[in-house]
Design a protein around this motif. Structure first.
Motif, mmCIF file in Angstrom:
data_model
loop_
_atom_site.group_PDB
_atom_site.id
_atom_site.type_symbol
_atom_site.label_atom_id
_atom_site.label_comp_id
_atom_site.label_asym_id
_atom_site.label_seq_id
_atom_site.Cartn_x
_atom_site.Cartn_y
_atom_site.Cartn_z
ATOM 1 N N CYS A 37 40.705 61.055 32.335
ATOM 2 C CA CYS A 37 40.252 60.515 31.046
ATOM 3 C C CYS A 37 41.284 59.468 30.636
ATOM 4 N N ARG A 38 40.954 58.208 30.821
ATOM 5 C CA ARG A 38 41.934 57.152 30.568
ATOM 6 C C ARG A 38 42.198 56.992 29.067
ATOM 7 N N PRO A 39 43.407 56.568 28.704
ATOM 8 C CA PRO A 39 43.676 56.296 27.290
ATOM 9 C C PRO A 39 42.853 55.099 26.828
ATOM 10 N N ASP A 40 42.559 55.064 25.546
ATOM 11 C CA ASP A 40 41.796 53.930 25.007
ATOM 12 C C ASP A 40 42.636 52.658 25.006
ATOM 13 N N LEU A 41 43.956 52.821 24.893
ATOM 14 C CA LEU A 41 44.843 51.662 24.950
ATOM 15 C C LEU A 41 46.178 52.085 25.545
ATOM 16 N N LEU A 42 46.711 51.252 26.437
ATOM 17 C CA LEU A 42 48.037 51.428 27.012
ATOM 18 C C LEU A 42 48.899 50.281 26.519
ATOM 19 N N VAL A 43 49.986 50.601 25.823
ATOM 20 C CA VAL A 43 50.876 49.583 25.259
ATOM 21 C C VAL A 43 52.212 49.612 25.991
ATOM 22 N N PHE A 44 52.604 48.459 26.534
ATOM 23 C CA PHE A 44 53.940 48.298 27.084
ATOM 24 C C PHE A 44 54.752 47.486 26.093
ATOM 25 N N SER A 45 55.801 48.098 25.547
ATOM 26 C CA SER A 45 56.666 47.415 24.596
ATOM 27 C C SER A 45 57.940 47.018 25.331
ATOM 28 N N VAL A 46 58.106 45.719 25.560
ATOM 29 C CA VAL A 46 59.219 45.205 26.352
ATOM 30 C C VAL A 46 59.995 44.158 25.553
ATOM 31 N N VAL A 47 60.983 43.559 26.192
ATOM 32 C CA VAL A 47 61.789 42.537 25.527
ATOM 33 C C VAL A 47 61.371 41.142 25.962
ATOM 34 N N SER A 48 61.123 40.958 27.253
ATOM 35 C CA SER A 48 60.758 39.627 27.757
ATOM 36 C C SER A 48 59.856 39.771 28.979
ATOM 37 N N ASP A 49 59.416 38.621 29.501
ATOM 38 C CA ASP A 49 58.555 38.637 30.682
ATOM 39 C C ASP A 49 59.263 39.193 31.904
ATOM 40 N N ALA A 50 60.597 39.219 31.896
ATOM 41 C CA ALA A 50 61.344 39.767 33.028
ATOM 42 C C ALA A 50 61.140 41.272 33.159
ATOM 43 N N ASP A 51 60.618 41.910 32.114
ATOM 44 C CA ASP A 51 60.428 43.366 32.114
ATOM 45 C C ASP A 51 59.077 43.799 32.645
ATOM 46 N N ILE A 52 58.215 42.846 32.966
ATOM 47 C CA ILE A 52 56.880 43.173 33.462
ATOM 48 C C ILE A 52 56.667 42.508 34.816
ATOM 49 N N PRO A 53 55.731 43.019 35.623
ATOM 50 C CA PRO A 53 55.476 42.411 36.930
ATOM 51 C C PRO A 53 55.069 40.948 36.802
ATOM 52 N N ALA A 54 55.436 40.148 37.774
ATOM 53 C CA ALA A 54 55.101 38.724 37.759
ATOM 54 C C ALA A 54 53.588 38.536 37.661
ATOM 55 N N GLY A 55 53.168 37.651 36.770
ATOM 56 C CA GLY A 55 51.757 37.349 36.613
ATOM 57 C C GLY A 55 50.959 38.381 35.852
ATOM 58 N N TYR A 56 51.642 39.369 35.281
ATOM 59 C CA TYR A 56 50.947 40.443 34.573
ATOM 60 C C TYR A 56 50.302 39.896 33.304
ATOM 61 N N GLN A 57 49.054 40.223 33.076
ATOM 62 C CA GLN A 57 48.309 39.734 31.921
ATOM 63 C C GLN A 57 47.743 40.895 31.111
ATOM 64 N N ASP A 58 47.618 40.676 29.785
ATOM 65 C CA ASP A 58 46.959 41.669 28.942
ATOM 66 C C ASP A 58 45.520 41.862 29.407
ATOM 67 N N GLN A 59 45.030 43.080 29.273
ATOM 68 C CA GLN A 59 43.671 43.422 29.636
ATOM 69 C C GLN A 59 43.031 44.133 28.448
ATOM 70 N N PRO A 60 41.726 44.339 28.463
ATOM 71 C CA PRO A 60 41.074 44.960 27.301
ATOM 72 C C PRO A 60 41.702 46.285 26.878
ATOM 73 N N ASP A 61 42.184 47.073 27.852
ATOM 74 C CA ASP A 61 42.751 48.376 27.528
ATOM 75 C C ASP A 61 44.271 48.424 27.738
ATOM 76 N N VAL A 62 44.904 47.243 27.916
ATOM 77 C CA VAL A 62 46.355 47.171 28.106
ATOM 78 C C VAL A 62 46.912 46.033 27.261
ATOM 79 N N GLN A 63 47.970 46.328 26.517
ATOM 80 C CA GLN A 63 48.592 45.323 25.651
ATOM 81 C C GLN A 63 50.088 45.298 25.915
ATOM 82 N N VAL A 64 50.658 44.108 26.101
ATOM 83 C CA VAL A 64 52.100 43.938 26.274
ATOM 84 C C VAL A 64 52.675 43.332 25.003
ATOM 85 N N LEU A 65 53.660 44.016 24.420
ATOM 86 C CA LEU A 65 54.324 43.527 23.206
ATOM 87 C C LEU A 65 55.758 43.154 23.557
ATOM 88 N N ARG A 66 56.241 42.039 23.041
ATOM 89 C CA ARG A 66 57.599 41.580 23.308
ATOM 90 C C ARG A 66 58.367 41.470 22.003
#
Length: 300
Positions: A37-66
């Motif tokens: 049962c997937r979560p309705d939203l997955l939030v990654f709270s990071v500091v900069s783009d260096a903290d996420i995989p290269a080319g990673y983009q927000d998706q309908p059920d995934v949000q990246v906050l910096r």
């Protein structure tokens, strides 16, 4: 006969704070996709783009906050973003490996226990206490655990605070409450402080209803000196604040200070005992001078 509540109506958001560990961000995203049962939203709270995989983009059920660095600040950024749109908020460390049915079991647990506002699940194995646990080993441990079907939807015990690698809260109980950003960087004991601040609103408990393995990945963690400082100052700060009992704080400080000194000459390869011991003594000096400032670790 009344039907057993399954919590299917709950909207669930998962918040993961991460810094300098993009591989673990990718790993957590994959683990959430594997959930029954997937979560309705997955939030990654990071500091900069260096903290996420290269080319990673927000998706309908995934949000990246910096934004600003620090576990408490990063988790608060997630809470501010979520607002009141979700019913349950789950906090995972980026190196936590939940069982595949964790989100479903979290929903069922909170539906069955309306008096509970916060719960920590069953950590089958904790790599923070050793050299760390590889992902394949964590998966194997979970597979063996799941075969036992040992996941009773019950409360094991009430707690003073929760374990931050694996904790879930009722969003209505959180409201405007936030993690204390004076607990900088790694935010040592922020989980105890946050849970305790909500204890007047309902029960804070441990349960076997949902489980996982904490890998305890060593890279990207706070330095030994800074952690050693926090091991002494943070509990005293929380006692003064009123979110940690004197007895709990005393046991925490004594256990860690004794362990650091006893093992300083023959330290574990994965622990900077010399740095932690130094941090303990810097903290003791500051306390004698009347300075109980958890934020001072940024200057060390």
């Amino acid at each position: 006969m009344n039907a057993i509540p399954d919590g299917s109506h709950f909207r669930v958001a998962v918040v993961v704070a991460s810094l300098g560990r993009p591989q673990l961000v990718a790993q957590m995203h994959h683990l959430m996709q594997e959930q029954t049962c997937r979560p309705d939203l997955l939030v990654f709270s990071v500091v900069s783009d260096a903290d996420i995989p290269a080319g990673y983009q927000d998706q309908p059920d995934v949000q990246v906050l910096r934004g600003d660095k620090g576990l408490c600040a990063q988790r608060n950024r997630g809470l501010d973003h979520l607002g009141d749109r979700y019913d349950l908020i789950v906090f995972y460390d980026d190196d936590f490996v939940p069982s595949k049915d964790s989100i479903d079991r979290i929903k069922r647990f909170f539906a069955a226990h309306p008096d509970v506002v916060g719960a920590t699940g069953n950590v089958i194995r904790d790599g923070i206490k050793g050299p760390g646990i590889p992902l394949d080993v964590a998966r194997d441990l979970l597979a063996k655990h799941e075969k036992k079907d040992f996941s009773p939807n019950c409360i094991v015990t009430s707690l003073e605070g929760l374990y931050g690698c694996n904790m879930a809260y009722r969003a209505s109980a959180i409201g405007e409450c936030r993690f204390d950003e004076r607990l900088r960087l790694y935010g040592w004991q922020e989980d105890i402080d946050f849970a305790s601040s909500l204890s007047a609103r309902g029960r804070i408990v441990k349960t076997f209803a949902f489980s996982g393995v904490h890998q305890g990945v060593k890279y990207g963690r706070t330095s030994g000196v800074r952690l050693g400082y926090s091991q002494v100052v943070n509990p005293i700060y929380l006692v003064r604040k009123g979110t940690m009992s004197i007895g709990f704080a005393a046991r925490l400080i004594v256990r860690n200070v004794l362990a650091n000194h006893a093992r300083a000459l023959r330290p574990e390869p994965w622990i900077d005992r010399a740095g932690r011991t130094k941090g303990n003594w810097i903290a003791a000096r500051d306390i004698l001078l009347g300075r109980v400032l958890p934020e001072r670790i940024e200057a060390l």
